[in-house]
Design a protein around this motif. Sequence first.
Motif, mmCIF file in Angstrom:
data_model
loop_
_atom_site.group_PDB
_atom_site.id
_atom_site.type_symbol
_atom_site.label_atom_id
_atom_site.label_comp_id
_atom_site.label_asym_id
_atom_site.label_seq_id
_atom_site.Cartn_x
_atom_site.Cartn_y
_atom_site.Cartn_z
ATOM 1 N N LEU A 1 37.440 51.915 16.407
ATOM 2 C CA LEU A 1 36.816 53.120 16.925
ATOM 3 C C LEU A 1 37.824 54.249 16.736
ATOM 4 O O LEU A 1 38.870 54.280 17.378
ATOM 5 N N ILE A 2 37.528 55.141 15.798
ATOM 6 C CA ILE A 2 38.424 56.253 15.489
ATOM 7 C C ILE A 2 37.631 57.546 15.574
ATOM 8 O O ILE A 2 36.638 57.726 14.858
ATOM 9 N N ASN A 3 38.071 58.430 16.450
ATOM 10 C CA ASN A 3 37.414 59.727 16.640
ATOM 11 C C ASN A 3 35.910 59.585 16.864
ATOM 12 O O ASN A 3 35.101 60.333 16.317
ATOM 13 N N GLY A 4 35.530 58.583 17.652
ATOM 14 C CA GLY A 4 34.125 58.385 17.985
ATOM 15 C C GLY A 4 33.317 57.682 16.912
ATOM 16 O O GLY A 4 32.138 57.422 17.100
ATOM 17 N N ARG A 5 33.937 57.334 15.776
ATOM 18 C CA ARG A 5 33.224 56.616 14.707
ATOM 19 C C ARG A 5 33.570 55.139 14.787
ATOM 20 O O ARG A 5 34.733 54.768 14.764
ATOM 21 N N ARG A 6 32.550 54.344 14.895
ATOM 22 C CA ARG A 6 32.736 52.903 15.011
ATOM 23 C C ARG A 6 32.539 52.252 13.650
ATOM 24 O O ARG A 6 31.571 52.522 12.937
ATOM 25 N N SER A 7 33.464 51.349 13.290
ATOM 26 C CA SER A 7 33.360 50.556 12.062
ATOM 27 C C SER A 7 33.510 49.090 12.418
ATOM 28 O O SER A 7 34.381 48.726 13.211
ATOM 29 N N VAL A 8 32.660 48.272 11.855
ATOM 30 C CA VAL A 8 32.708 46.834 12.104
ATOM 31 C C VAL A 8 32.976 46.125 10.781
ATOM 32 O O VAL A 8 32.323 46.405 9.764
ATOM 33 N N TYR A 9 33.949 45.223 10.783
ATOM 34 C CA TYR A 9 34.323 44.465 9.598
ATOM 35 C C TYR A 9 34.179 42.981 9.911
ATOM 36 O O TYR A 9 34.539 42.532 10.983
ATOM 37 N N LYS A 10 33.661 42.240 8.956
ATOM 38 C CA LYS A 10 33.484 40.804 9.133
ATOM 39 C C LYS A 10 34.171 40.073 7.988
ATOM 40 O O LYS A 10 33.936 40.388 6.820
ATOM 41 N N ASP A 11 35.045 39.130 8.323
ATOM 42 C CA ASP A 11 35.719 38.288 7.336
ATOM 43 C C ASP A 11 35.147 36.886 7.438
ATOM 44 O O ASP A 11 35.174 36.271 8.512
ATOM 45 N N VAL A 12 34.632 36.390 6.324
ATOM 46 C CA VAL A 12 34.020 35.060 6.284
ATOM 47 C C VAL A 12 34.767 34.216 5.257
ATOM 48 O O VAL A 12 35.003 34.667 4.137
ATOM 49 N N SER A 13 35.153 33.018 5.655
ATOM 50 C CA SER A 13 35.772 32.104 4.694
ATOM 51 C C SER A 13 35.330 30.671 4.985
ATOM 52 O O SER A 13 34.968 30.333 6.116
ATOM 53 N N PHE A 14 35.352 29.874 3.947
ATOM 54 C CA PHE A 14 35.018 28.453 4.039
ATOM 55 C C PHE A 14 36.152 27.700 3.354
ATOM 56 O O PHE A 14 36.520 28.031 2.223
#
Length: 120
Positions: A77-90
């Motif tokens: 959450l930077i300056n009111g902007r939300r970013s979501v990151y997803k890391d997937v591994s098998f």
Amino acid sequence: MIGLLPMLWMVLQICLAGTVELQVDSGKIYAGVPFVLSVVAKDFEESPEPVVGGLAIQGCEVSYLGVSPSVSTRMTLINGRRSVYKDVSFVYSYRVLPPKAGKYVIPAVEVSQGGDRAES
């Protein structure tokens, strides 16, 4: 402009494609002693589970041990902007037994999910 769209789509597909790497659990490998070879598939979708092409090493006994999926999500959450990151591994684990001393070649391993494919 129409000719540019297919090219952009192709570049986007390449950027979104998963990656595959091979890892060995020990620094030294001895004849007659099994070791674990891991096929690590990253940046694929969470579901369905990716499929590993047949892993065969000429002259060695190879047994599938299982898969360990991992999903981690992080949010910023930077300056009111939300970013979501997803890391997937098998991580697909294989027991490999080289019967005698010598040189063995591990071929490229292909991992696929739907229409996406990646090679080690």
